[in-house]
Design an enzyme around this catalytic site. Sequence first.
Site, PDB file in Angstrom:
ATOM      1  N   ASP A  35      -7.908  16.581 -17.614  1.00 31.67           N
ATOM      2  CA  ASP A  35      -8.190  15.175 -17.875  1.00 31.67           C
ATOM      3  C   ASP A  35      -7.786  14.896 -19.323  1.00 31.67           C
ATOM      4  OD1 ASP A  35      -9.315  12.679 -18.481  1.00 31.67           O
ATOM      5  OD2 ASP A  35     -10.974  12.968 -17.087  1.00 31.67           O
TER       6      ASP A  35
ATOM      7  N   LYS B 240      -8.769   3.227 -19.878  1.00 30.30           N
ATOM      8  CA  LYS B 240      -9.115   3.462 -21.270  1.00 30.30           C
ATOM      9  C   LYS B 240      -7.925   3.179 -22.192  1.00 30.30           C
ATOM     10  CE  LYS B 240     -13.045   4.883 -19.492  1.00 30.30           C
ATOM     11  NZ  LYS B 240     -12.822   5.129 -18.059  1.00 30.30           N
TER      12      LYS B 240
ATOM     13  N   TYR C   6     -16.437  14.151 -17.698  1.00 31.05           N
ATOM     14  CA  TYR C   6     -16.974  12.816 -17.476  1.00 31.05           C
ATOM     15  C   TYR C   6     -18.044  12.894 -16.392  1.00 31.05           C
ATOM     16  CZ  TYR C   6     -17.111   8.047 -15.605  1.00 31.05           C
ATOM     17  OH  TYR C   6     -17.517   6.823 -15.138  1.00 31.05           O
TER      18      TYR C   6
ATOM     19  N   ARG D 281       0.819  -1.207   0.000  1.00 29.76           N
ATOM     20  CA  ARG D 281       0.000   0.000   0.000  1.00 29.76           C
ATOM     21  C   ARG D 281       0.855   1.259   0.000  1.00 29.76           C
ATOM     22  NH1 ARG D 281      -2.636   2.275   4.436  1.00 29.76           N
ATOM     23  NH2 ARG D 281      -2.498   0.311   5.602  1.00 29.76           N
TER      24      ARG D 281
END
Length: 410
Positions: free
Chosen positions: A189, A214, A124, A70
Amino acid sequence: METNAQTARRSLATEAVHAGREDLARLGLHAPPLDLSTTYPSYDSRAEAARIDEFATTGARPEGPPVYSRLDNPTTARFETALARLEGTESAVAFASGMAALTATLLVRGAMGLRHVVAVRPLYGCSDHLLGSGLLGTEVTWVDPAGIADAIRPDTGLVMIESPANPTLAEIDLRAAAHSCGEVPLLVDNTFATPVLQRPAESGARLVLHSATKYLGGHGDVLGGIVACDEDFARKLRQVRFATGGVLHPLAAYLLLRGLSTLPVRVRAASASAAELARRHADDPRVERVHYPRIGGAMVAFETAGDPHEVIGAVRLITPAVSLGSVDSLIQHPASISHRIVAEGDRHSSGVSDRLLRMSVGLEDVDDLWADLDQALSAGSPLTAAPASAPVAAPRTSAARAAARAAAGN
């Protein structure tokens, strides 16, 4: 590792293949290793305590062997190094999804008392919702690009834009937007464009966001998000990631690093097909309007003259599904799915009409894609369609002309 001067001379295509992998030959490896460990042994607890204290204080990557996945993971670090190289930034920090990456960014600024965000629609749909819902204590002011400077307040933590925008593919002058921000970080973005088509940091953006799910992954089989930025901001993001647990799984990082190696080839090939489809749509009476960015890219949006839901239901080769950037073509109705969570009035005012369809063009043959779209458009329209084999007239609209220019450039 090689020096910055050496890597600065590399082309994007070369960086896509080699970034994050420069040490493999010295390790006796050809393919990047996948490290699935969640924890790592250490027999020197005093040294571990010092490293944990250093990370808690600075957010810098720990020196030496890993401590806990982590906190940092070698496979994830390779992907971060590679993406930062492609975007031209000092660092990058990866997360479990694009939304986790945006959340961490907002938390970094919010922790400094900077909870106000200036944003330009469309974004988005889930980004729009996260900013406006108040879930993270943020307050958002929605503006046109020309209104960015006037909307900035003393407590403004970010200016956020998406260009080309989801789903209308509207474009914003990134350099002008960055100038309007002054000292406030501009977050761009860059999911749709990818560093193949633009590198926002070169135009003044301090933060570059990707839904790595994507184009970076490119095969529709991995979730991830990443923020490319300077090292100072990266350190703060690492601290938030460690505290909140929004980490990228090492297997996802492995797949994303592999996806980067073919990113330029995939984006350029799909962009050529998308530009051709935009050109054909522009001359089709069953399509009222075509959206295709001047920068090019593999996304096309178009507004149907008939029922868009019938078009969605009639495709056979193209997959009717959300997401984008895969090797296969996808189509969806934003008002029903990706932007359903945005209020209807806000959707319409930002150009997301109820007849708009968004298509992610893949690597199939463009004539096969057009044949599928031709029969699907006929199913959704009372108009008589021209045969799929009929010659296509010269582009008549500005969108079509832009598509033709993009096709020639790709």
